[in-house]
Design an enzyme around this catalytic site. Structure first.
Site, PDB file in Angstrom:
ATOM      1  N   GLN A  10     -45.883  -8.062  15.879  1.00 26.63           N
ATOM      2  CA  GLN A  10     -47.277  -7.772  16.209  1.00 26.63           C
ATOM      3  C   GLN A  10     -47.633  -8.445  17.517  1.00 26.63           C
ATOM      4  O   GLN A  10     -47.384  -9.649  17.631  1.00 26.63           O
ATOM      5  CB  GLN A  10     -48.196  -8.244  15.080  1.00 26.63           C
ATOM      6  CG  GLN A  10     -48.040  -7.384  13.837  1.00 26.63           C
ATOM      7  CD  GLN A  10     -49.085  -7.645  12.763  1.00 26.63           C
ATOM      8  OE1 GLN A  10     -49.137  -6.940  11.785  1.00 26.63           O
ATOM      9  NE2 GLN A  10     -49.913  -8.631  12.922  1.00 26.63           N
ATOM     10  N   ARG A  67     -47.467  -7.730   4.550  1.00 22.50           N
ATOM     11  CA  ARG A  67     -46.746  -8.020   5.785  1.00 22.50           C
ATOM     12  C   ARG A  67     -45.761  -6.896   6.078  1.00 22.50           C
ATOM     13  O   ARG A  67     -45.095  -6.392   5.169  1.00 22.50           O
ATOM     14  CB  ARG A  67     -45.980  -9.346   5.686  1.00 22.50           C
ATOM     15  CG  ARG A  67     -46.855 -10.581   5.790  1.00 22.50           C
ATOM     16  CD  ARG A  67     -47.532 -10.715   7.167  1.00 22.50           C
ATOM     17  NE  ARG A  67     -48.413 -11.872   7.244  1.00 22.50           N
ATOM     18  CZ  ARG A  67     -49.735 -11.814   7.108  1.00 22.50           C
ATOM     19  NH1 ARG A  67     -50.345 -10.675   6.870  1.00 22.50           N
ATOM     20  NH2 ARG A  67     -50.465 -12.905   7.230  1.00 22.50           N
ATOM     21  N   HIS A 106     -53.448  -4.315  12.748  1.00 19.93           N
ATOM     22  CA  HIS A 106     -53.732  -5.356  11.738  1.00 19.93           C
ATOM     23  C   HIS A 106     -55.201  -5.788  11.842  1.00 19.93           C
ATOM     24  O   HIS A 106     -55.556  -6.625  12.670  1.00 19.93           O
ATOM     25  CB  HIS A 106     -52.810  -6.548  11.979  1.00 19.93           C
ATOM     26  CG  HIS A 106     -52.764  -7.507  10.844  1.00 19.93           C
ATOM     27  ND1 HIS A 106     -51.822  -8.495  10.769  1.00 19.93           N
ATOM     28  CD2 HIS A 106     -53.538  -7.654   9.743  1.00 19.93           C
ATOM     29  CE1 HIS A 106     -52.017  -9.200   9.663  1.00 19.93           C
ATOM     30  NE2 HIS A 106     -53.063  -8.711   9.036  1.00 19.93           N
ATOM     31  N   ASN A 147     -60.517 -14.011   3.440  1.00 18.43           N
ATOM     32  CA  ASN A 147     -60.585 -12.571   3.729  1.00 18.43           C
ATOM     33  C   ASN A 147     -59.962 -11.719   2.618  1.00 18.43           C
ATOM     34  O   ASN A 147     -59.595 -10.569   2.837  1.00 18.43           O
ATOM     35  CB  ASN A 147     -59.976 -12.253   5.105  1.00 18.43           C
ATOM     36  CG  ASN A 147     -58.528 -12.695   5.232  1.00 18.43           C
ATOM     37  OD1 ASN A 147     -57.873 -12.988   4.240  1.00 18.43           O
ATOM     38  ND2 ASN A 147     -58.028 -12.735   6.450  1.00 18.43           N
TER      39      ASN A 147
HETATM   40  P1  NAD Z   1     -52.174 -15.378  -3.192  1.00 18.73           P
HETATM   41  O1  NAD Z   1     -51.424 -16.618  -2.866  1.00 18.73           O
HETATM   42  O2  NAD Z   1     -53.493 -15.483  -3.859  1.00 18.73           O
HETATM   43  O3  NAD Z   1     -51.271 -14.396  -4.086  1.00 18.73           O
HETATM   44  C1  NAD Z   1     -49.932 -14.140  -3.828  1.00 18.73           C
HETATM   45  C2  NAD Z   1     -49.294 -13.719  -5.149  1.00 18.73           C
HETATM   46  O4  NAD Z   1     -47.966 -13.284  -4.881  1.00 18.73           O
HETATM   47  C3  NAD Z   1     -49.185 -14.871  -6.149  1.00 18.73           C
HETATM   48  O5  NAD Z   1     -49.802 -14.497  -7.372  1.00 18.73           O
HETATM   49  C4  NAD Z   1     -47.685 -15.046  -6.324  1.00 18.73           C
HETATM   50  O6  NAD Z   1     -47.320 -15.461  -7.626  1.00 18.73           O
HETATM   51  C5  NAD Z   1     -47.169 -13.659  -5.983  1.00 18.73           C
HETATM   52  N1  NAD Z   1     -45.761 -13.602  -5.609  1.00 18.73           N
HETATM   53  C6  NAD Z   1     -45.085 -14.395  -4.744  1.00 18.73           C
HETATM   54  N2  NAD Z   1     -43.813 -13.990  -4.642  1.00 18.73           N
HETATM   55  C7  NAD Z   1     -43.676 -12.919  -5.466  1.00 18.73           C
HETATM   56  C8  NAD Z   1     -42.566 -12.079  -5.817  1.00 18.73           C
HETATM   57  N3  NAD Z   1     -41.356 -12.268  -5.265  1.00 18.73           N
HETATM   58  N4  NAD Z   1     -42.778 -11.075  -6.703  1.00 18.73           N
HETATM   59  C9  NAD Z   1     -44.011 -10.880  -7.267  1.00 18.73           C
HETATM   60  N5  NAD Z   1     -45.082 -11.655  -6.975  1.00 18.73           N
HETATM   61  C10 NAD Z   1     -44.914 -12.669  -6.078  1.00 18.73           C
HETATM   62  O7  NAD Z   1     -52.287 -14.594  -1.817  1.00 18.73           O
HETATM   63  P2  NAD Z   1     -53.333 -13.455  -1.391  1.00 18.73           P
HETATM   64  O8  NAD Z   1     -54.533 -14.089  -0.813  1.00 18.73           O
HETATM   65  O9  NAD Z   1     -53.462 -12.483  -2.494  1.00 18.73           O
HETATM   66  O10 NAD Z   1     -52.523 -12.814  -0.164  1.00 18.73           O
HETATM   67  C11 NAD Z   1     -51.274 -12.191  -0.353  1.00 18.73           C
HETATM   68  C12 NAD Z   1     -50.656 -11.854   0.990  1.00 18.73           C
HETATM   69  O11 NAD Z   1     -51.460 -10.861   1.644  1.00 18.73           O
HETATM   70  C13 NAD Z   1     -50.631 -13.020   1.992  1.00 18.73           C
HETATM   71  O12 NAD Z   1     -49.496 -13.830   1.805  1.00 18.73           O
HETATM   72  C14 NAD Z   1     -50.594 -12.309   3.326  1.00 18.73           C
HETATM   73  O13 NAD Z   1     -49.287 -12.067   3.735  1.00 18.73           O
HETATM   74  C15 NAD Z   1     -51.299 -10.992   3.046  1.00 18.73           C
HETATM   75  N6  NAD Z   1     -52.631 -10.916   3.700  1.00 18.73           N
HETATM   76  C16 NAD Z   1     -52.855  -9.911   4.601  1.00 18.73           C
HETATM   77  C17 NAD Z   1     -54.077  -9.825   5.235  1.00 18.73           C
HETATM   78  C18 NAD Z   1     -54.378  -8.701   6.199  1.00 18.73           C
HETATM   79  O14 NAD Z   1     -55.274  -8.845   7.026  1.00 18.73           O
HETATM   80  N7  NAD Z   1     -53.700  -7.581   6.117  1.00 18.73           N
HETATM   81  C19 NAD Z   1     -55.077 -10.775   4.986  1.00 18.73           C
HETATM   82  C20 NAD Z   1     -54.828 -11.752   4.029  1.00 18.73           C
HETATM   83  C21 NAD Z   1     -53.582 -11.837   3.408  1.00 18.73           C
END
Ligand code: NAD
Length: 386
Positions: free
Chosen positions: A315, A286, A334, A148
Site C-alpha cells: 500500500q 489485510r 484502504h 475504527n
Molecule cells: P480483534 O483483535 O478484536 O479480533 C481479531 C480476532 O481474530 C480475535 O478474535 C482472534 O482470536 C482471531 N484470530 C486470530 N488468528 C486467527 C486465526 N488464525 N483463525 C481464526 N481467528 C483468528 O481485532 P479487530 O479489531 O476485529 O481487527 C481485526 C483485523 O482487522 C485487524 O488485525 C486489522 O488487520 C484489520 N483492520 C482493518 C481495518 C481497515 O481499515 N480495513 C481497520 C481495523 C482493523
C-alpha cells in the site's frame, strides 16, 4: 525533547482543508464491549470531524507535541531507501503510522532505528511492523484498539450487499445513460436466507455478525477463541472448528483475522476450491491474507462470484495491481477505518498513548501489541509471532 516521526497519507488533491459535507459527528463514548473511547488528559488539537489523517491534519498532534517541547515531523514519503522516512528514522524516538498508508517497519529498518522506543499505530492492525524484530529491540508497539471497528464493520455490510445485489455494475449502467435491467439483474440476488460466515469474530467480525442478523441470514463463524454461549445463542451462530469447514457451508465469507506470518496467504487456490461455487469473499482485514493471483483465478473461473475489500499489498497498490481490474470486484483504496468519524477517535487515542508514554504511566492493556520483548494485551490475544 523527543523526535516524533509521523507518517500520514498526502493531503486531498483538491487542497486542505476539504469542504466538509457535514458540520458535526456523533459523540461515541463507549464501544459495544463496554470499553471507553479514548480519554486523553489534555485538550484535543482538533475539532472532531476534521480531516486529520493527511499530512496537514497531523492527527491534531501539533499543539501537544510542540507544547511539550517535542519535535513533530510529519511526512508522507515512506517507501524506498531514499525516502524521508528512512532519512528521519535513525533519530526518531516515536514513530506513528496509519495502516492506510503504512510506514513498513521491517527488521532492516528497525536495526537502523536505534533511538526508537515506541511505534504507535493510529488505527488498528500493526502488521506493518515486524513484531518479532520490535520485541527483540525492546520497542513497544501500541494501537488504538476499538477506534475504527464499527467503521470497518459498516463498510463490510455495504460490500456484502453491493456484491450480492450487483450494485456497482448497475450504478455504472445508470451513469452511462442506460436502462439495461436484464444486465443489472443477471447477477443480482437477495441475501435473505443465505449462509454467511465470519473467519474471526473479534471486535470487527462480531460487529459485522450483529449488523447482519436483521437481514435473516444464517450466521456462522470460526475463531481461535470461541465466543461465549449467550452470544452464540443470541445471534443463532453456528460455530466451525476451522475455516475449511466454514467455507464449505456458507455463501458469503468475511475475512477479519489479523495478519501474522502463519496467516499470510490464508486464502489460496486450495481454500477457494473448498468454497461453494459462486460464493462471495469480503476482505477488509489485510491484503496479504489472500494470495493475489489466486483471487483473480477464482473470479475468472466463476468459483468466486465477487470479491470486495479495501486492503492490498503493498500500500499504496501499484496502478497495475490486478485487483483493480479483475472481474466482479468491489475494491476501494484502504479507507474503511479512516472515515472522518474514525479519525476523531484514533487521533484522540494516539494522543492518549503519547501522554501515557511521555508521563511514564501505563498504556491501556487493550492498546498493547508488543511490550517488554513479547506480545502483550490485544497482541497476546490476537497475534502470533510465527
Ligand atoms: P480483534 O483483535 O478484536 O479480533 C481479531 C480476532 O481474530 C480475535 O478474535 C482472534 O482470536 C482471531 N484470530 C486470530 N488468528 C486467527 C486465526 N488464525 N483463525 C481464526 N481467528 C483468528 O481485532 P479487530 O479489531 O476485529 O481487527 C481485526 C483485523 O482487522 C485487524 O488485525 C486489522 O488487520 C484489520 N483492520 C482493518 C481495518 C481497515 O481499515 N480495513 C481497520 C481495523 C482493523
Amino acid at each position: 525533547m523527543a523526535k516524533i516521526l509521523c507518517v500520514l497519507y498526502p493531503d486531498p488533491e483538491t487542497g486542505y482543508p476539504p469542504k466538509y459535507s457535514r458540520d458535526t459527528i456523533p459523540v461515541i463514548t463507549h464501544y459495544a464491549n463496554g470499553q471507553t473511547a479514548p480519554t486523553p488528559k489534555g485538550s484535543l488539537g482538533f475539532k472532531p470531524g476534521e480531516l486529520l489523517g493527511s499530512v496537514s491534519g497531523a492527527l491534531g498532534l501539533r499543539n501537544y507535541a510542540e507544547g511539550h517541547g517535542h519535535e513533530l515531523i510529519v511526512i508522507s514519503d515512506k517507501d524506498g531507501p531514499d525516502s524521508e522516512f528512512e532519512k528521519f528514522l535513525p533519530e526518531a524516538e516515536v514513530v506513528i503510522s496509519q495502516p492506510f498508508w503504512p510506514a513498513y517497519l521491517t527488521k532492516e529498518r528497525i536495526a537502523k532505528a536505534t533511538k526508537l522506543k515506541i511505534a504507535i499505530t493510529a488505527g488498528i492492525g500493526s502488521d506493518h511492523v515486524d513484531l518479532e524484530a520490535a520485541a527483540r529491540a525492546g520497542i513497544t508497539v501500541a494501537e488504538v484498539t476499538g477506534s475504527n471497528s464499527i467503521s470497518v464493520a459498516e463498510h463490510v455490510v455495504m460490500m456484502v450487499l453491493s456484491l450480492a445485489r450487483n450494485y456497482l455494475p448497475s450504478h455504472e449502467i445508470a451513469i452511462r445513460g442506460g436502462w439495461d435491467i436484464a444486465d443489472c439483474v443477471s447477477r443480482s440476488y437477495d441475501i435473505e436466507g443465505m449462509h454467511f460466515g465470519a473467519i474471526a469474530a473479534g471486535r470487527i467480525g462480531l460487529a459485522v455478525l450483529r449488523r447482519l442478523k436483521p437481514f435473516d441470514l444464517n450466521l456462522h463463524y470460526t475463531d481461535v477463541h470461541r465466543l461465549n454461549p449467550e452470544v452464540e445463542k443470541e445471534l443463532g451462530l453456528t460455530y466451525h472448528p476451522d475455516a475449511e469447514s466454514l467455507v464449505r457451508a456458507v455463501d458469503i465469507v468475511n475475512l477479519q483475522m489479523p495478519l501474522y506470518p502463519s496467516t499470510e496467504h490464508f486464502f489460496n487456490d486450495e481454500m477457494f476450491a473448498k468454497m461453494k461455487r459462486g460464493a462471495y469473499l469480503i476482505n477488509c482485514a489485510r491484503g496479504k491474507l489472500v494470495e493475489r493471483d489466486a483471487v483473480v483465478r477464482a473470479l475468472e473461473s466463476g468459483q468466486l462470484a465477487g470479491y470486495a475489500g479495501d486492503v492490498w499489498f503493498p500500500q499504496p497498490a501499484p496502478s497495475d495491481h490486478p485487483w483493480r481490474t479483475m472481474p466482479f470486484n468491489g475494491m476501494t483504496p484502504h479507507m474503511s477505518g479512516t472515515s472522518l468519524s474514525a479519525q476523531a477517535r484514533y487521533a484522540a487515542g494516539t494522543l492518549e498513548i503519547l501522554e501515557s508514554y511521555f508521563d511514564g504511566t501505563s498504556i491501556r492493556e487493550e492498546y498493547l501489541i508488543v511490550k517488554n520483548g513479547e506480545l502483550a494485551g490485544t497482541g497476546a490475544k490476537s497475534y502470533k509471532l510465527t
